[in-house]
Design an enzyme around this catalytic site. Structure first.
Site, PDB file in Angstrom:
ATOM      1  N   LYS A  47       4.902 -10.952 -16.290  1.00  0.00           N
ATOM      2  CA  LYS A  47       6.058 -11.744 -16.666  1.00  0.00           C
ATOM      3  C   LYS A  47       6.583 -12.565 -15.499  1.00  0.00           C
ATOM      4  O   LYS A  47       7.204 -13.618 -15.687  1.00  0.00           O
ATOM      5  CB  LYS A  47       7.179 -10.810 -17.139  1.00  0.00           C
ATOM      6  CG  LYS A  47       6.883 -10.054 -18.395  1.00  0.00           C
ATOM      7  CD  LYS A  47       8.075  -9.145 -18.730  1.00  0.00           C
ATOM      8  CE  LYS A  47       7.814  -8.242 -19.886  1.00  0.00           C
ATOM      9  NZ  LYS A  47       8.902  -7.256 -20.057  1.00  0.00           N
ATOM     10  N   GLU A 106       1.347  -8.849  -3.140  1.00  0.00           N
ATOM     11  CA  GLU A 106       1.714  -7.828  -2.162  1.00  0.00           C
ATOM     12  C   GLU A 106       0.436  -7.134  -1.666  1.00  0.00           C
ATOM     13  O   GLU A 106      -0.166  -7.580  -0.705  1.00  0.00           O
ATOM     14  CB  GLU A 106       2.707  -6.844  -2.783  1.00  0.00           C
ATOM     15  CG  GLU A 106       3.258  -5.870  -1.760  1.00  0.00           C
ATOM     16  CD  GLU A 106       4.297  -4.956  -2.369  1.00  0.00           C
ATOM     17  OE1 GLU A 106       5.422  -4.935  -1.863  1.00  0.00           O
ATOM     18  OE2 GLU A 106       3.977  -4.238  -3.335  1.00  0.00           O
TER      19      GLU A 106
HETATM   20  P1  IMP Z   1       0.145  -6.415  -5.877  1.00  0.00           P
HETATM   21  O1  IMP Z   1      -0.832  -6.043  -6.943  1.00  0.00           O
HETATM   22  O2  IMP Z   1       0.479  -5.263  -4.961  1.00  0.00           O
HETATM   23  O3  IMP Z   1      -0.264  -7.638  -5.087  1.00  0.00           O
HETATM   24  O4  IMP Z   1       1.529  -6.694  -6.562  1.00  0.00           O
HETATM   25  C1  IMP Z   1       1.732  -7.817  -7.277  1.00  0.00           C
HETATM   26  C2  IMP Z   1       2.708  -7.627  -8.406  1.00  0.00           C
HETATM   27  O5  IMP Z   1       3.701  -6.639  -8.125  1.00  0.00           O
HETATM   28  C3  IMP Z   1       3.459  -8.924  -8.555  1.00  0.00           C
HETATM   29  O6  IMP Z   1       2.825  -9.739  -9.491  1.00  0.00           O
HETATM   30  C4  IMP Z   1       4.835  -8.488  -9.001  1.00  0.00           C
HETATM   31  O7  IMP Z   1       4.849  -8.409 -10.406  1.00  0.00           O
HETATM   32  C5  IMP Z   1       5.006  -7.118  -8.410  1.00  0.00           C
HETATM   33  N1  IMP Z   1       5.758  -7.188  -7.134  1.00  0.00           N
HETATM   34  C6  IMP Z   1       5.285  -7.103  -5.865  1.00  0.00           C
HETATM   35  N2  IMP Z   1       6.264  -7.200  -4.966  1.00  0.00           N
HETATM   36  C7  IMP Z   1       7.408  -7.369  -5.683  1.00  0.00           C
HETATM   37  C8  IMP Z   1       8.790  -7.549  -5.315  1.00  0.00           C
HETATM   38  O8  IMP Z   1       9.184  -7.580  -4.134  1.00  0.00           O
HETATM   39  N3  IMP Z   1       9.671  -7.686  -6.356  1.00  0.00           N
HETATM   40  C9  IMP Z   1       9.303  -7.680  -7.657  1.00  0.00           C
HETATM   41  N4  IMP Z   1       8.023  -7.516  -8.039  1.00  0.00           N
HETATM   42  C10 IMP Z   1       7.091  -7.365  -7.067  1.00  0.00           C
END
Ligand code: IMP
Ligand code: MG
Length: 180
Positions: A47, A106
């Site tokens: 989303k 992230e």
């Molecule tokens: P990753 O798979 O660890 O790269 O995380 C990516 C997903 O986690 C993003 O698409 C967000 O939906 C969520 N996410 C990561 N960091 C944040 C944050 O600081 N606030 C809100 N959602 C986050």
């Protein structure tokens, strides 16, 4: 912009809507210059990417077909380490130039898992555009062609990003106060 209480947590102003707009203008110009006469298909990751994707594509002077997919990996203020995804609305991407539009990267796990899906295997090219990127948290090899802003590893909300589904509507981006 002032300090904000969302659920049980306190957030402080981090990136203003004016700054977000200038980031979007720069990204839109980079995207136009990169693809020039190539036809792109945009895939907005729900989303979190719904506001960013809409605002960004308004600024790219091209008629770009838009599709949506849903990925999720977060609960509260942390990644669960498990990515669930719904790609059922994607068209056949064979030989298409696909631009994935994401709110934030992230660990990179969500994007890395998405890139491995068979529906994307026949695409002509795939690039990622992420509004935010926490480079110190990256845990997988991932190339981000377009990045709005690199940020430190704080949890952020607003402009599509949520804390347990709260705060997505905020026009500015806030970060978690460390002394919550
Ligand atoms: P990753 O798979 O660890 O790269 O995380 C990516 C997903 O986690 C993003 O698409 C967000 O939906 C969520 N996410 C990561 N960091 C944040 C944050 O600081 N606030 C809100 N959602 C986050
Ligand atoms: Mg996201």
């Amino acid at each position: 912009m002032k300090t904000l209480k969302i659920g049980d947590l306190t957030f402080e102003p981090f990136i203003s809507s004016e700054t977000i707009h200038s980031i979007n203008v720069r990204l839109a110009s980079d995207i136009s210059n990169y693809y020039t006469s190539k036809e792109i298909i945009a895939v907005i990751v729900l989303k979190g990417g719904y506001i960013f994707g809409g605002d960004l594509l308004k600024l790219v002077e091209k008629d770009i077909p838009v599709y949506f997919i849903q990925l999720s990996s977060y609960a509260d203020t942390r990644s669960t380490g498990h990515v669930s995804m719904n790609l059922t609305s994607l068209p056949d991407l064979t030989n298409k130039h696909v631009l994935i539009i994401e709110d934030i990267v992230e660990s990179g796990l969500s994007m890395a898992t998405l890139l491995k899906q068979p529906q994307l295997a026949t695409a002509g090219s795939i690039e990622i555009c992420s509004l935010l990127f926490k480079p110190t948290e990256l845990k997988t090899e991932l190339f981000l062609k377009f990045v709005g802003k690199e940020i430190p590893p704080a949890f952020v909300v607003g402009y599509g990003l949520d804390y347990n589904e709260m705060g997505r509507h905020l026009p500015d981006i806030y970060q978690l106060k460390t002394d919550n």
